[in-house]
Design a protein around this motif. Structure first.
Motif, mmCIF file in Angstrom:
data_model
loop_
_atom_site.group_PDB
_atom_site.id
_atom_site.type_symbol
_atom_site.label_atom_id
_atom_site.label_comp_id
_atom_site.label_asym_id
_atom_site.label_seq_id
_atom_site.Cartn_x
_atom_site.Cartn_y
_atom_site.Cartn_z
ATOM 1 N N MET A 1 0.846 -1.459 -0.075
ATOM 2 C CA MET A 1 0.248 0.077 0.046
ATOM 3 C C MET A 1 1.004 1.146 -0.150
ATOM 4 S SD MET A 1 -3.437 0.462 2.209
ATOM 5 C CE MET A 1 -3.456 -1.884 1.764
ATOM 6 N N VAL A 2 0.672 1.786 -0.990
ATOM 7 C CA VAL A 2 1.125 3.591 -1.247
ATOM 8 C C VAL A 2 0.277 4.734 -0.392
ATOM 9 C CG1 VAL A 2 2.943 4.928 -2.620
ATOM 10 C CG2 VAL A 2 2.753 2.544 -2.544
ATOM 11 N N HIS A 3 1.314 4.844 0.615
ATOM 12 C CA HIS A 3 -0.437 6.303 0.550
ATOM 13 C C HIS A 3 1.112 7.174 0.861
ATOM 14 C CE1 HIS A 3 -1.994 9.506 3.010
ATOM 15 N NE2 HIS A 3 -2.918 8.597 2.512
ATOM 16 N N GLN A 4 0.972 8.922 0.235
ATOM 17 C CA GLN A 4 1.759 9.824 0.078
ATOM 18 C C GLN A 4 2.130 9.917 1.530
ATOM 19 O OE1 GLN A 4 0.091 13.270 -1.910
ATOM 20 N NE2 GLN A 4 -1.706 13.663 0.228
ATOM 21 N N ALA A 5 1.261 10.381 2.581
ATOM 22 C CA ALA A 5 2.161 10.853 3.727
ATOM 23 C C ALA A 5 2.948 10.030 4.886
ATOM 24 C CB ALA A 5 1.138 11.017 4.707
ATOM 25 N N GLN A 6 3.397 9.018 3.698
ATOM 26 C CA GLN A 6 4.052 7.116 4.395
ATOM 27 C C GLN A 6 5.521 8.472 4.477
ATOM 28 O OE1 GLN A 6 2.918 4.024 5.048
ATOM 29 N NE2 GLN A 6 4.370 4.336 6.473
ATOM 30 N N GLY A 7 5.848 9.462 3.386
ATOM 31 C CA GLY A 7 7.190 9.878 2.692
ATOM 32 C C GLY A 7 7.541 11.102 4.773
ATOM 33 N N GLN A 8 6.721 11.353 4.928
ATOM 34 C CA GLN A 8 6.851 12.509 6.013
ATOM 35 C C GLN A 8 7.502 12.416 7.670
ATOM 36 O OE1 GLN A 8 5.581 16.333 5.498
ATOM 37 N NE2 GLN A 8 7.678 15.960 6.711
ATOM 38 N N MET A 9 8.629 12.630 7.834
ATOM 39 C CA MET A 9 8.967 12.307 9.097
ATOM 40 C C MET A 9 8.506 13.808 10.260
ATOM 41 S SD MET A 9 10.442 9.454 8.486
ATOM 42 C CE MET A 9 10.513 9.026 6.770
ATOM 43 N N VAL A 10 7.656 12.903 11.224
ATOM 44 C CA VAL A 10 7.621 13.904 11.870
ATOM 45 C C VAL A 10 8.077 14.604 13.146
ATOM 46 C CG1 VAL A 10 5.921 14.203 14.881
ATOM 47 C CG2 VAL A 10 5.472 12.721 12.794
ATOM 48 N N GLN A 11 9.739 14.386 12.809
ATOM 49 C CA GLN A 11 10.770 15.486 13.014
ATOM 50 C C GLN A 11 10.563 16.413 12.148
ATOM 51 O OE1 GLN A 11 14.017 12.956 13.468
ATOM 52 N NE2 GLN A 11 15.345 13.631 14.698
ATOM 53 N N GLU A 12 10.783 16.361 11.189
ATOM 54 C CA GLU A 12 10.694 17.329 10.326
ATOM 55 C C GLU A 12 9.770 18.169 10.273
ATOM 56 O OE1 GLU A 12 10.736 15.550 6.185
ATOM 57 O OE2 GLU A 12 12.473 14.693 7.018
ATOM 58 N N VAL A 13 8.324 17.615 10.136
ATOM 59 C CA VAL A 13 7.392 18.266 10.501
ATOM 60 C C VAL A 13 7.356 19.429 11.649
ATOM 61 C CG1 VAL A 13 5.103 18.609 11.879
ATOM 62 C CG2 VAL A 13 6.052 17.047 9.963
ATOM 63 N N ALA A 14 8.117 18.561 13.331
ATOM 64 C CA ALA A 14 8.034 19.383 14.571
ATOM 65 C C ALA A 14 9.273 20.611 14.085
ATOM 66 C CB ALA A 14 8.619 18.744 15.253
ATOM 67 N N ALA A 15 10.358 20.617 13.422
ATOM 68 C CA ALA A 15 11.209 21.303 12.731
ATOM 69 C C ALA A 15 10.716 22.813 12.720
ATOM 70 C CB ALA A 15 12.996 20.503 12.015
ATOM 71 N N GLY A 16 9.766 22.515 11.677
ATOM 72 C CA GLY A 16 9.017 23.955 11.029
ATOM 73 C C GLY A 16 8.398 24.925 12.080
ATOM 74 N N SER A 17 8.607 24.153 13.415
ATOM 75 C CA SER A 17 8.045 25.215 14.467
ATOM 76 C C SER A 17 6.711 25.940 14.347
ATOM 77 C CB SER A 17 8.957 26.285 15.124
ATOM 78 O OG SER A 17 10.409 26.084 15.214
ATOM 79 N N LEU A 18 5.522 24.792 13.612
ATOM 80 C CA LEU A 18 4.615 25.378 12.984
ATOM 81 C C LEU A 18 3.670 25.680 14.694
ATOM 82 C CD1 LEU A 18 3.215 23.003 11.282
ATOM 83 C CD2 LEU A 18 3.369 25.126 10.549
#
Ligand SMILES: O=C(O)CCC(=O)C(=O)O
Ligand SMILES: [Fe+2]
Length: 363
Positions: A1-18
């Protein structure tokens, strides 16, 4: 199963300081960790068991303590395991060092195939199946550590270079803990020490999971790890000595698992033990909440040999206690876990392993 969100690490999201987590991580209001405040564990006297004492079959007091911990909590803190604090500190810092590496380094061990498909082993996030799935606020490195011949070295980090040896040593040390606990669990019920160990087999499989929970701007909106029961006979956890977050559902209420001492481990009963023991020992539901500080844990899941059959042992089945679960292969159960986990269901429920009441009556 391929889902686009599979490639997004949480650490990178968190580094965005949202200011707040993206909607993919935000729980429905009724599921949020703040929906019912967690109770403080001190009030409920959190259980601790000394496994060195458990190793002595004459120590009936410690065995009784183990049984009571399992019956009331399904998990307990462990002392007396014999692993030096330097080993525990070493594997914790090596794991953290790995998560602090640049993405390009970590992705050398990615849990996605070249086609973008999820595979359990390796570095990445847990499996994403649908757009509706609310994602957990964690990245993980998942590795098969036993049997040794099943290890797949390309998934094992080589930076820091100390990691493979530390993980090997830690695997052997915590395997001793799992075995001592399984022997004492059998003894606590009046069986020979080898009772559960025989059901697991000599070549049981063990998977390791390092989980990294980045700091979260709004811990009230997300789970670090969704409520679940473990895919194991028993699980041995090395928690973060500085940051809490693990909670267990006890008598219908979420309770904080205390931050343990640097030398302590945690043992949790898994679903496979629940089946084998016909629910004499039950797998507790637990979850992780996040905070403003990063947190890392290392968890080892002890599983039966894949060829073994999971079934309530006949010693636990009688006229007054019918078999509560159907028989199925250990491998089928382990595979089913990933489908169940993505849906936030217990594997026992997802694979429909429970015997329905009508079936019990007909038997
Ligand atoms: O990180 C934790 O405290 C718990 C992790 C856990 O429950 C798991 O990996 O199954
Ligand atoms: Fe767990």
């Amino acid at each position: 199963m391929v889902h686009q969100a599979q490639g997004q690490m949480v650490q990178e999201v968190a580094a965005g300081s949202l200011p707040a987590p993206p909607s993919r991580y935000v729980l429905r209001e009724e599921d949020r960790p703040t929906a019912g405040a967690a109770a403080a564990p001190e009030l409920l006297s959190f259980p601790t068991v000394d496994v060195q004492r458990l190793a002595d079959p004459g120590d009936v007091e410690e065995t009784a303590k183990l049984r009571s911990a399992l019956e009331s909590w399904g998990l307990f803190a462990v002392t007396g395991h014999g692993m030096p604090e330097s080993l525990l500190d070493g594997i914790r810092s090596a794991g953290l060092e790995f998560f602090h590496l640049p993405s390009s380094e970590k992705l050398k061990h990615a849990n996605r195939t070249d086609a973008g498909e999820f595979q359990p082993e390796g570095y990445g996030i847990d499996r994403v199946d649908t757009d509706e799935q609310v994602l957990d606020w964690c990245d993980r490195l998942y590795l098969t550590v036993q049997p040794e011949e099943a290890r797949r070295p390309h998934f094992w980090p080589t930076t820091p270079p100390s990691l493979p040896k530390l993980l090997h040593d830690y695997t052997l040390g915590s395997e001793k803990v799992a075995k001592l606990v399984l022997a004492a669990m059998a003894r606590a019920l009046g069986f020979a020490d080898g009772f559960f160990l025989g059901l697991v087999g000599e070549k049981g499989g063990t998977d390791a999971r390092f989980t990294y929970y980045p700091p979260c701007p709004r811990p009230d909106l997300v789970y670090g790890l969704k409520p679940h029961t473990d895919n194991s006979v028993v699980t041995v956890l090395l928690l973060d000595p500085g940051v809490g977050g693990l909670q267990v559902l006890k008598d219908g209420r979420w309770v904080d698992v205390p931050v343990l001492g640097r030398g302590e481990l945690l043992v949790v009963v898994g679903e496979e033990m629940e089946i084998m023991s016909n629910a004499v020992f039950r797998a507790p539901t637990h979850r992780v909440v996040t905070g403003e500080r990063e947190r890392m844990t290392l968890v080892l899941f002890y599983q039966p040999e894949p060829e073994k059959v999971l079934v309530p042992a006949e010693e636990f089945v009688g006229e007054d206690r019918p078999a509560l679960y159907k028989k199925l292969g250990a491998k089928a159960f382990a595979d089913g876990f990933w489908d169940a986990f993505a849906l936030g269901e217990r594997t026992i429920d997802f694979l429909k392993v429970k015997v329905e009441q009508q079936e019990q009556q007909a038997a």
